[in-house]
Design an enzyme around this catalytic site. Sequence first.
Site, PDB file in Angstrom:
ATOM      1  N   ILE A 155     116.746  90.364 -38.591  1.00 38.49           N
ATOM      2  CA  ILE A 155     117.028  90.876 -37.254  1.00 38.49           C
ATOM      3  C   ILE A 155     116.154  92.123 -37.142  1.00 38.49           C
ATOM      4  O   ILE A 155     116.133  92.953 -38.042  1.00 38.49           O
ATOM      5  CB  ILE A 155     118.539  91.184 -37.066  1.00 38.49           C
ATOM      6  CG1 ILE A 155     118.811  91.884 -35.723  1.00 38.49           C
ATOM      7  CG2 ILE A 155     119.123  92.027 -38.187  1.00 38.49           C
ATOM      8  CD1 ILE A 155     120.327  92.030 -35.397  1.00 38.49           C
ATOM      9  N   SER A 156     115.391  92.241 -36.065  1.00 37.55           N
ATOM     10  CA  SER A 156     114.428  93.339 -35.944  1.00 37.55           C
ATOM     11  C   SER A 156     115.134  94.685 -35.849  1.00 37.55           C
ATOM     12  O   SER A 156     116.310  94.780 -35.479  1.00 37.55           O
ATOM     13  CB  SER A 156     113.557  93.149 -34.700  1.00 37.55           C
ATOM     14  OG  SER A 156     112.986  91.864 -34.692  1.00 37.55           O
TER      15      SER A 156
END
Length: 204
Positions: free
Chosen positions: A51-52
């Site tokens: 997940i960025s």
Amino acid sequence: MVDEHLIRRGISDPEVLKAFRKVWRHHFVPSSFETDAYQDYPLPIGHGQTISQPYMVALMTESLRLKSGSNVLEVGTGSGYQAAILAEVCRRVCTVEREAPLLERAKKILSEEGCKNIDFRCGDGTEGWEEEAPFDGIVVTAAAPSVPGVLKEQLAEGGHLVIPVGTMYGQMLVSIEKKGDDFIQRDICGCIFVPLIGKYGWSE
Ligand code: SAH
């Protein structure tokens, strides 16, 4: 997170900030990482993907210059977090993920979150989503070796494509705006994303 990592670093679009205050990032990270959910770094979500970092999600979203009526394409659903943020800011989100188990996990979380304006597709997002084009914004959340021409072709007039382009180890986040027959490219900042794998990305 919003004050310390987003506003302090220059994110200013009120709609983007409102979305970050509404969507809980800890719902999208694996339970073992929940305590880190509001720190400004990427976290593993399985299948070698991440997940960025929140700042990067905010910067990419702001760079799309979306309006409430916009139709947007996301390539790389991953956890579903960026899709949830986009769904708060615009009318409709089309999101494509190549890893089926990740897509199913994201679908489940996004339905629990009550997001109704998101359409999902499992497949190679480097080819875009022709049937749903044109898009006012296209965001690619994985690193491309070059800008896929087909994504530029799926932009609406005045639309923006935001994509990390470079090597496997480091990229430049660029924004490409469609203006008539021209495409205006601007560098945003250096970044590091997981590779975009597909027909117009890296080979597996
Ligand atoms: N936007 C995500 C971040 C995802 S990381 C989030 O908010 O969590 C990048 C994702 O891109 C990974 O899940 C990876 O599987 C996916 N991906 C890589 N190449 C792809 C392709 N050609 N089409 C669709 N998804 C791709």
